[in-house]
Scaffold this active site. Structure first.
Site, PDB file in Angstrom:
ATOM      1  N   TYR B 439       0.825  -1.227   0.000  1.00  0.00           N
ATOM      2  CA  TYR B 439       0.000   0.000   0.000  1.00  0.00           C
ATOM      3  C   TYR B 439       0.854   1.270   0.000  1.00  0.00           C
ATOM      4  CZ  TYR B 439      -0.278  -0.216   5.292  1.00  0.00           C
ATOM      5  OH  TYR B 439      -0.050  -0.275   6.637  1.00  0.00           O
ATOM      6  N   GLU B 440       0.200   2.381  -0.305  1.00  0.00           N
ATOM      7  CA  GLU B 440       0.895   3.670  -0.474  1.00  0.00           C
ATOM      8  C   GLU B 440       1.956   3.597  -1.575  1.00  0.00           C
ATOM      9  OE1 GLU B 440      -0.591   5.932   0.858  1.00  0.00           O
ATOM     10  OE2 GLU B 440      -1.673   4.890   2.451  1.00  0.00           O
ATOM     11  N   GLY B 441       1.649   2.802  -2.602  1.00  0.00           N
ATOM     12  CA  GLY B 441       2.590   2.634  -3.709  1.00  0.00           C
ATOM     13  C   GLY B 441       3.487   1.438  -3.460  1.00  0.00           C
ATOM     14  N   GLN B 446       7.398   2.750  -6.172  1.00  0.00           N
ATOM     15  CA  GLN B 446       8.426   3.607  -5.549  1.00  0.00           C
ATOM     16  C   GLN B 446       9.683   3.625  -6.403  1.00  0.00           C
ATOM     17  OE1 GLN B 446       7.544   5.354  -2.897  1.00  0.00           O
ATOM     18  NE2 GLN B 446       5.621   4.217  -2.711  1.00  0.00           N
TER      19      GLN B 446
END
Lengths: 598, 598
Positions: B439-441, B446
């Site tokens: 999650y969050e990329g 990234q």
């Protein structure tokens, strides 16, 4: 769950192209019946059973898990019926000699079937695998009378089995075990003690469960020399094979675990259970030895099975899921986005999964053939197989399960958030497979066996049995231009392997901790080299087929995957080498107390 | 669960010895109130809250999970009371400016508290973290009126929040989202659509939930340029802040997940929800940008939190569990066996956990200070912090979470079979932390941000902002004899980092897939270098204290762990380099169809 399809084409490639099964079986006395047609028929039948009977129960096994109430274990819906079909189909008796009531098929055939059943449903596989534990003990240490009394119902699937070793205070260190055996004077013994982590110790699949139990006869010496092996059924088995009285073997509880929830992991109490001794008192571990080796190969195979299941799930998803455009321009211009398989980093993950999975299959199937040599070969074959298996079994167990952690986690990663939720089944594969680096000897225990007992213990002879083989292969193919990209790095690694071993050996002489500090990195280094050796061979076979005009895409895939392995995975061996060469100092320099600063 | 003790001594080391917090805060306008005493008091109070209130709920959160019935979500026993205490204690408002009703403490203080709360109970941390999502959006894109209307009850903990981005067909590829916003003519909009994977989208902790939602205004262009950011509370909030009517925001179901079971992951339906626009139409992602960066740092911090929790569990077990004798002779001669911490391979696992955990703490806390510079620094500090954070945030997010997978799995491994069962809590840490690389990329996202947008996008300028800093440090310490063992390899790596970048850059010009194929290995290489830089600094600080006569074992431990990192972990950078240099060819050579051969 991702739909499971038995990877028959890749299995054929390994059996036929890489390992020349036809010649293998034809050349072994007692295995001639395994013609290519027979082998194919068995594997295809096993594939059907795995796909249609076992796989549909994989998710339900996780969701329902096993239940425990009033000493009774309830297995998940459908497991009992599947176990019955397994037995009726003759699968439980597959590898047992015909004279002992089995099908008499060599170990390597059983390995294929275990892979298929295991990918489909490893929790179920635990029951069938553990049923073989007392079988193997009886075949290796039992008298004819004992075999005739305890084997038959296991082989039909009417009974199952359990292997009872671990106690609360005694896991890797078997010599600490306390379960007691008291001679009854009539040739039987009375057991008392408590075992933990007993897979299938209690269940509702079968009428009876035959326990193989390590215990200490009263007055026996401490340590491993005082350990004996016993057989005790949950219900006593009379001389004529009929079911007798309850034998005071009870389940105290079952464990809540990360995965394999369909497999009951039991605390077992032996409160005066009647048992028979296998072999001599104090020689329990000698008889267990063969079981431990086959359990290690079986666990390497779990690595393969879980890897294959995860690879199938992530490939399917990567071809369907549309997200973003290819860096080199749209590949699916009519869709809202391209399938994620176009993205190089998704490819990197899939190719890594593929290289480790197919490499593990080649590794495990090769060792299964060596077990055939051990069982059916001539003296020379037996000796060679014994040396190779001594060296390669701990590597296969630890390496195939360690890389399987990476493969199954990459499988989840390909699915992103959809991998973390249970719906797609990818996270169950990670959880079910996580135990494989732990049970049947942790990776650390395998590494000590490899570097301490096998490599150093043989003064390098067992290592040489492998490196000579690799060297020979490289030399035999030295005029093969298209194979040079693989031969050159393999020759360098093969040489380096010996040098690293010498280095560790010398350091260990002045400080035994050097061996322990190097051991796991040494094992992983060895695993990368072995997989390199196998990928080199697979590339060679495939290149030959392509040169001869084959357009089968499998061969192209094998060459590309071999190249990927040499490009991107094999270089990790150098990181393991650096860790080995750094020695034990920084690993050991803190005192125990210096570890905690809160 | 392993008992959790806040690692206050190590936090002090990082804040005081490594990062000179006292000077840091004293030199930043608006942060002067954070004296060492104040900082200590806050961290100690946070430690007590984490240990005594949050940690006891970690296991119950996993066992009970969240329940869903008739659109209502029930959180695990005790979560509601703890959330109330969290709000009343002022923790929710910690980092919000005083003028907006918060405590006005800098980001770096909040990072410490998040680590502590997160190690204690990350599932709970999800609710408090997501409550900050609309807060951050409002602070960055809201009008004064909007802030006054929607912030206050979130800051007291009476309301919570949710960040609503993902849709079923749209995860990493935000531009595909379909949720619609229709202007009402009165400045508000009506939202309709369905979002998935919404953490805390529905719960029973608070009276109201403020949703920050990405949606597309009718007629807006396709892709990311058509995406706007809205605020819509579950119950409408009147001008005076009072609770109005139900706002047609309903939960359709919650997900069954691998871990974080105490955190509700919701399917959310917006069926005509009234919403206000933040900032301008079509500029939603610009406002989200700061939230995305803080979410990435927050997830790097999850890596640290889970690593610390696992390290504590495995150290405790390794000191207590007796199994086998040390290779160098008995260390606990009166016991049945030695504690397993004497075994070099157990040490290797613990030292690996320690080097990554403490290294991650140094990394994340450093970046948190840079965020302080961004928020409170002078122009020069702001610019420098922006460059460093641009480069380092994706590295921290992906690297700290990837190594955390290794750390938490090693933690399980140290416990053997006891790690796989739920009783000890080690497997829960693995499951709870597994989402952090997703999650969050994802790690892959990234890596594309790092290598594509940051490094190549700045034509190497952002990379240079980091390498120059490392070079400067090495040069400034070039006459420090005792640091040479670290400076020499760091200088070589620092130079090589630039060379690798040039190489990939050149290849990418002729084939964009080269960038994607190199990206994750490039990110991991970068992470190993940055952790090396931090361990070099920690060794330097510690050596100085020892030279000045300190006998604090912490300093000895830091030097030994730095050496271990350089000996055994940093060499992995070379394997990543080899993978990068090999290029994209073998990664990309198969067609999509060639991936499947069943």
């Amino acid at each position: 769950m991702p739909e499971y399809k038995a990877p028959l084409r890749d299995i054929q490639f390994v059996l036929n192209d890489l390992l020349n099964s036809e010649q293998h079986y034809a050349g072994l006395e007692g295995c001639e019946q395994v013609s290519p047609d027979v082998l194919n028929a068995i594997v295809e039948e096993g594939a059907r059973f795995a796909e249609n009977t076992l796989h549909p129960l994989q998710k339900v096994g996780d969701e329902e898990g096993c239940q425990f109430e009033d000493g009774q274990v309830t297995t998940p819906t459908g497991f009992k019926e599947a176990f019955k079909l397994w037995g009726e189909g003759g699968w439980q008796a597959l590898g047992v000699p015909e004279k002992d009531g089995g099908q008499g098929l060599p170990n390597s055939v059983g390995a294929c079937i275990s892979e298929l059943a295991g990918s489909a449903n490893w929790a179920f596989n635990m029951y069938t695998g553990l049923a073989l534990a007392p079988v193997t003990c009886l075949l290796n240490g039992g008298t004819e009378e004992q075999k005739q009394r305890y084997l038959p119902k296991i082989l039909t699937g009417e009974s199952a089995g359990a292997m009872c070793l671990t106690e609360a205070h005694c896991g890797s260190d078997v010599g600490l075990l306390r379960t007691k055996a008291k001679p009854n004077g009539d040739g039987t013994y009375t057991l008392s003690g408590t075992k933990i982590f007993i897979s299938g110790g209690e269940q509702d699949l079968t009428d009876n469960i035959v326990h193989a139990i390590l215990a200490r006869v009263e007055g026996a010496p401490e340590g491993t020399k005082g350990v004996s092996l016993f057989i005790a059924p949950k219900y006593w088995i009379e001389e004529d094979g009929s079911k007798g009285d309850f034998n005071h073997i009870t389940c105290g509880s079952i464990e809540k675990k990360m995965g394999l929830k369909g497999s009951a992991t039991c605390v077992m109490n032996y409160d005066g259970a009647r048992a028979v001794l296998l072999g001599e008192e104090g020689r329990g571990l000698d008889i267990m030895f063969k079981l431990m080796n086959s359990a290690r190969l079986g666990t390497a195979l779990q690595g393969l099975s879980m890897s294959e299941a995860s690879l199938q799930g992530s490939i399917t998803y990567a071809r369907e899921r549309l997200q973003m455009r290819s860096l080199t321009g749209p590949k699916n211009p009519d869709g809202a986005a391209d399938p994620i398989i176009v993205h190089p980093d998704v490819r990197r993950m899939l190719m890594t999964q593929k290289a480790f999975t197919e490499g593990s299959r080649a590794f495990v199937y090769w060792l299964a053939q060596l077990v055939d040599h051990e069982n059916y070969g001539n003296e020379e074959q037996k000796k060679e197989a014994e040396d190779l298996l001594g060296m390669l079994t701990p590597i296969a167990k630890a390496f195939c399960t360690e890389v399987s952690q990476e493969v199954t986690n990459l499988g989840m990663q390909v699915l992103g958030g959809h991998g973390y939720i249970s719906e797609h089944g990818m996270e169950q594969i990670v959880r079910d497979g996580r135990i494989s680096t732990i049970y049947e000897g942790t990776t650390g225990i395998q590494a000590l066996d490899l570097l301490g007992r096998k490599v150093m213990g043989s003064q390098g002879a067992l290592l040489a049995s492998v490196t000579k083989r690799i060297h020979k292969y490289c030399k035999a193919n030295s005029d093969n231009e298209s194979l040079q990209a693989f031969i050159e790095p393999m020759q360098a690694l093969n040489k380096e392997w010996g040098e690293i071993t010498m280095h560790v050996g010398e350091k260990t002489m002045s400080n035994p901790d050097e061996l322990g500090a190097a051991s796991v990195d040494y094992l992983m280094y060895s695993g990368y080299v072995i997989l390199g050796y196998l990928w080199m061979q697979m590339a060679n076979v495939a290149q030959r087929e392509i040169a001869e005009g084959s357009t089968d895409p499998l061969y192209k895939s094998k060459v590309a995957t071999a190249q990927f392995y040499f490009d991107r995975l094999l270089p990790r061996a150098q990181a393991h080498k650096a860790a080995i060469m750094a020695g034990a100092e920084s690993t050991m320099s803190l005192t125990e107390e210096e570890f905690v600063f809160v």
